[in-house]
Design a protein around this motif. Structure first.
Motif, PDB file in Angstrom:
ATOM      1  N   VAL A 118      45.094  62.161  65.250  1.00  0.00           N
ATOM      2  CA  VAL A 118      43.999  61.433  65.576  1.00  0.00           C
ATOM      3  C   VAL A 118      43.077  61.114  64.066  1.00  0.00           C
ATOM      4  CG1 VAL A 118      41.771  61.472  66.800  1.00  0.00           C
ATOM      5  CG2 VAL A 118      43.464  62.914  67.666  1.00  0.00           C
ATOM      6  N   ASP A 119      42.975  59.704  63.981  1.00  0.00           N
ATOM      7  CA  ASP A 119      42.282  59.343  62.686  1.00  0.00           C
ATOM      8  C   ASP A 119      41.037  58.619  63.176  1.00  0.00           C
ATOM      9  OD1 ASP A 119      43.712  60.478  60.967  1.00  0.00           O
ATOM     10  OD2 ASP A 119      45.373  59.005  60.822  1.00  0.00           O
ATOM     11  N   SER A 120      39.910  58.671  62.390  1.00  0.00           N
ATOM     12  CA  SER A 120      38.867  57.929  62.925  1.00  0.00           C
ATOM     13  C   SER A 120      37.717  57.484  61.883  1.00  0.00           C
ATOM     14  CB  SER A 120      38.150  58.804  63.681  1.00  0.00           C
ATOM     15  OG  SER A 120      37.343  59.801  62.993  1.00  0.00           O
ATOM     16  N   PHE A 121      37.054  56.447  62.267  1.00  0.00           N
ATOM     17  CA  PHE A 121      35.721  56.090  61.565  1.00  0.00           C
ATOM     18  C   PHE A 121      34.770  55.448  62.338  1.00  0.00           C
ATOM     19  CE2 PHE A 121      37.764  51.951  62.036  1.00  0.00           C
ATOM     20  CZ  PHE A 121      36.591  51.163  61.983  1.00  0.00           C
ATOM     21  N   PHE A 122      33.565  55.578  61.841  1.00  0.00           N
ATOM     22  CA  PHE A 122      32.298  54.842  62.349  1.00  0.00           C
ATOM     23  C   PHE A 122      31.700  54.032  61.283  1.00  0.00           C
ATOM     24  CE2 PHE A 122      31.941  57.496  66.047  1.00  0.00           C
ATOM     25  CZ  PHE A 122      32.054  56.805  66.843  1.00  0.00           C
ATOM     26  N   ASP A 123      31.206  52.949  61.155  1.00  0.00           N
ATOM     27  CA  ASP A 123      30.408  52.314  60.229  1.00  0.00           C
ATOM     28  C   ASP A 123      28.901  52.362  60.717  1.00  0.00           C
ATOM     29  OD1 ASP A 123      32.725  51.720  58.730  1.00  0.00           O
ATOM     30  OD2 ASP A 123      32.940  49.708  59.355  1.00  0.00           O
ATOM     31  N   ILE A 124      28.204  53.194  60.136  1.00  0.00           N
ATOM     32  CA  ILE A 124      26.993  53.628  60.500  1.00  0.00           C
ATOM     33  C   ILE A 124      25.886  52.771  60.040  1.00  0.00           C
ATOM     34  CG2 ILE A 124      25.293  55.383  61.009  1.00  0.00           C
ATOM     35  CD1 ILE A 124      27.583  55.937  62.780  1.00  0.00           C
ATOM     36  N   THR A 125      25.259  51.830  60.597  1.00  0.00           N
ATOM     37  CA  THR A 125      24.072  51.053  60.272  1.00  0.00           C
ATOM     38  C   THR A 125      22.930  52.213  60.526  1.00  0.00           C
ATOM     39  OG1 THR A 125      25.023  48.972  60.339  1.00  0.00           O
ATOM     40  CG2 THR A 125      22.782  49.042  60.241  1.00  0.00           C
ATOM     41  N   TYR A 126      22.085  52.342  59.618  1.00  0.00           N
ATOM     42  CA  TYR A 126      20.937  53.412  59.721  1.00  0.00           C
ATOM     43  C   TYR A 126      19.647  52.997  59.129  1.00  0.00           C
ATOM     44  CZ  TYR A 126      21.309  54.277  54.767  1.00  0.00           C
ATOM     45  OH  TYR A 126      21.452  54.092  53.306  1.00  0.00           O
ATOM     46  N   ARG A 127      18.473  53.451  59.593  1.00  0.00           N
ATOM     47  CA  ARG A 127      17.175  53.329  59.030  1.00  0.00           C
ATOM     48  C   ARG A 127      16.689  54.566  58.996  1.00  0.00           C
ATOM     49  NH1 ARG A 127      14.580  51.115  63.080  1.00  0.00           N
ATOM     50  NH2 ARG A 127      13.300  53.032  63.662  1.00  0.00           N
ATOM     51  N   ILE A 128      15.960  55.029  57.676  1.00  0.00           N
ATOM     52  CA  ILE A 128      15.468  56.221  57.242  1.00  0.00           C
ATOM     53  C   ILE A 128      14.123  55.881  57.090  1.00  0.00           C
ATOM     54  CG2 ILE A 128      15.427  57.960  55.712  1.00  0.00           C
ATOM     55  CD1 ILE A 128      18.525  57.807  55.203  1.00  0.00           C
ATOM     56  N   ASP A 129      13.184  56.720  57.636  1.00  0.00           N
ATOM     57  CA  ASP A 129      11.864  56.657  57.441  1.00  0.00           C
ATOM     58  C   ASP A 129      11.258  58.010  56.971  1.00  0.00           C
ATOM     59  OD1 ASP A 129      11.263  54.209  58.954  1.00  0.00           O
ATOM     60  OD2 ASP A 129      12.010  55.219  60.738  1.00  0.00           O
ATOM     61  N   PHE A 130      10.574  57.866  56.020  1.00  0.00           N
ATOM     62  CA  PHE A 130      10.023  59.056  55.386  1.00  0.00           C
ATOM     63  C   PHE A 130       8.445  59.218  54.893  1.00  0.00           C
ATOM     64  CE2 PHE A 130      10.651  57.172  51.247  1.00  0.00           C
ATOM     65  CZ  PHE A 130       9.729  57.886  50.404  1.00  0.00           C
ATOM     66  N   VAL A 131       7.887  60.500  54.853  1.00  0.00           N
ATOM     67  CA  VAL A 131       6.709  60.593  54.235  1.00  0.00           C
ATOM     68  C   VAL A 131       6.558  61.814  53.512  1.00  0.00           C
ATOM     69  CG1 VAL A 131       4.094  60.804  54.935  1.00  0.00           C
ATOM     70  CG2 VAL A 131       5.313  59.279  56.399  1.00  0.00           C
ATOM     71  N   GLY A 132       6.268  61.549  52.389  1.00  0.00           N
ATOM     72  CA  GLY A 132       6.434  62.888  51.463  1.00  0.00           C
ATOM     73  C   GLY A 132       4.969  63.757  51.815  1.00  0.00           C
ATOM     74  N   HIS A 133       5.387  65.159  51.342  1.00  0.00           N
ATOM     75  CA  HIS A 133       4.360  66.251  51.799  1.00  0.00           C
ATOM     76  C   HIS A 133       3.541  66.592  50.629  1.00  0.00           C
ATOM     77  CE1 HIS A 133       2.878  69.855  53.586  1.00  0.00           C
ATOM     78  NE2 HIS A 133       3.129  70.666  52.490  1.00  0.00           N
ATOM     79  N   PRO A 134       2.137  66.405  50.839  1.00  0.00           N
ATOM     80  CA  PRO A 134       1.534  66.483  49.587  1.00  0.00           C
ATOM     81  C   PRO A 134       1.698  67.864  48.987  1.00  0.00           C
ATOM     82  CG  PRO A 134       0.097  65.906  51.510  1.00  0.00           C
ATOM     83  CD  PRO A 134       1.529  66.229  52.098  1.00  0.00           C
TER      84      PRO A 134
END
Length: 498
Positions: free
Chosen positions: A451-467
């Motif tokens: 079994v061989d595999s792949f996904f081409d994952i298109t992503y969005r990352i949202d972040f807020v820094g901690h004080p």
């Protein structure tokens, strides 16, 4: 196959999916990869890849082999191919003559493009060990996974004439000038720009095909009954002279044929090792042009389940193999923050499987672990949920190749991290972030599935820094595409969070 919506509690990540061929390009959003699995051309008289050209850019010459029994003085050569690094072999005997043939099969005729290119097969000896391996082959007869067991022959490009005189003895008693004239008159030249081949025994298996062939010795019908050898293009070194590989894509698969027709034809052959009188005794094999695909060394193996494999296993993990996640975009004078991604199961992971292989399956996973290894040195574990789907496949087929899709993938860092008040990843086609993939299941000789595999994952990352943390006062969103492929076996238990 068990019924739809069966629930599996597993300690593993989502199933394995296989990349056969990928085409990719770079953009500001990340790496974008081509979808699907393009068809490759094989010598079968058909347009396999749909571009309107039959047997495009292929060497479709076939060969009929004849038994020889020619003793020689041992010769040492060094050989290298796709299986072995440079290895010393001793040539001890000439056992086969390969004639180019016109072959008829299933109404299609294949005429030799190089009718003067013959091969001699030298029996090999070596003290070097060889690790057997499985490969996928495809030719006009079959598409199959075979097991290659050990080196047997070196094939050398050879010129041949049908002249029945004892050439070695004759040349030895003639004056040099007369010998040279005789050679010029009756001895064929060595063909140029041709591959050498290193042929390997394969674990034998039966096959039933009928072919009609015609060469300089005979024109008749044969029955193909058994697989015997796989021949790789090879680099040969002898006395400091290197014979390079001319065509790396062209392989030969040799099958035993019956009847073993007696011909007893006298010939003169000429290759790099000299001029020889030979007797072609009887028919042995037909060798056909073949496409070979090595099976991925990182691929996973699954047991057979009703003619296919369940694409979910407790010992699999996805890892980015093309590109990295971009979490914090680099500002002037900074390098930003990137991460490697690992999708694996946690102790509470639950996977629900619905549908069937023939109609298409859906996998829904909860409390999966999305592990991020940051360029800053930290390792973060995000709890993730998601949905993936598979296109229909046909159980029982020896090779099952089908598209897949990551429909949803969401993960978020728990509250209380010293650097992030928010770190959330969203991916998947259902969220407008196309994430196609592909799977190939290949039946192995032992009955299991590669079994061989792949996904081409298109992503969005949202972040807020901690004080007070490393990203105080920073926030933002980034998008991109990474390739994630299955890794098997897993690398071990998840590292400690830091």
């Amino acid at each position: 196959m068990k019924k739809c919506h069966e629930v599996f509690v597993v300690k593993a990540t989502l199933a394995s999916f296989f990349l056969v061929f990928s085409v990719f390009f770079f953009s500001s959003a990340g790496i974008v990869f081509g979808q699907g699995t393009p068809s490759s051309e094989i010598c079968n008289g058909k347009d396999d890849n749909g571009d309107g050209v039959v047997d495009e850019n292929l060497n479709c010459d076939h060969y009929l082999s004849y038994l020889l029994d020619k003793s020689i003085q041992p010769v040492t050569v060094t050989l290298r191919d796709q299986f072995i690094n440079p290895t010393d072999f001793t040539l001890v005997l000439i056992e086969r003559l390969l004639n180019p043939v016109r072959k008829l099969h299933e109404g299609l005729a294949f005429n030799p493009k190089r009718p003067n290119l013959h091969y001699l097969a030298y029996r090999l000896q070596s003290s070097a060990s060889f690790a057997p391996r499985s490969v996928l082959i495809e030719n006009q007869f079959e598409k199959n996974v075979i097991k290659v067991t050990k080196p047997r022959y070196l094939l050398t490009p050879t010129g041949k004439n049908k002249i029945g005189i004892p050439i070695e003895k004759t040349l030895s008693i003639l004056p040099p000038a007369a010998a040279n004239k005789l050679i010029a008159a009756i001895v064929p030249s060595i063909p140029k720009n041709a591959n050498h081949y290193l042929c390997y025994d394969v674990e034998p298996y039966d096959i039933t095909e009928g072919v009609s062939v015609r060469d300089q010795f005979q024109n008749r019908q044969f029955e193909v009954i058994r697989a015997r050898y796989l021949c790789n293009p090879a680099e040969k070194t002898h006395n400091g002279k290197v014979s390079e590989i001319v065509d790396r894509s062209n392989h030969l698969m040799c099958y035993e044929v019956i009847p073993h027709n007696q011909v007893n034809r006298k010939v003169i052959t000429h290759d790099q090792f000299g001029i020889k009188s030979q007797t072609a005794v009887r028919t042995e094999e037909i060798c056909v042009p073949t496409v070979k695909t090595p099976l991925s060394p990182t691929a996973c193996t699954r047991p057979d389940t009703e003619g296919t494999a369940v694409v979910l296993d407790k010992d699999t993990m996805y890892q980015n193999t093309g590109g990295q996640l971009t979490i914090v975009q680099p500002a002037p004078g900074t390098i930003g923050v990137t991460a490697d991604a690992f999708l694996r199961s946690g102790p509470d992971t639950v996977v629900t499987r619905g549908g069937s292989p023939a109609a298409g399956e859906t996998y829904t996973f909860d409390t999966e672990m999305l592990q991020l290894s940051l360029s800053s040195g930290r390792i973060l574990n995000l709890l993730a949920n998601g949905v993936a789907s598979t296109s229909p496949r046909t159980p029982g087929d020896p090779v099952q190749s089908f598209d897949t899709e990551m429909l949803q993938l969401q993960g978020q860092l728990p509250i209380g991290d010293p650097d992030f008040d928010l770190l959330r990843i969203t991916a998947g086609t259902d969220f407008g972030l196309p994430s196609p993939g592909h799977t190939t299941l290949t039946k192995l000789p032992d009955g299991n599935w590669n079994v061989d595999s792949f996904f081409d994952i298109t992503y969005r990352i949202d972040f807020v820094g901690h004080p007070g943390g490393a990203y105080t006062g920073m926030s933002g969103s980034t998008t991109g595409t990474i390739r994630m492929a299955d890794i098997c076996p897993p690398v071990g238990p998840p590292p400690e969070i830091n």
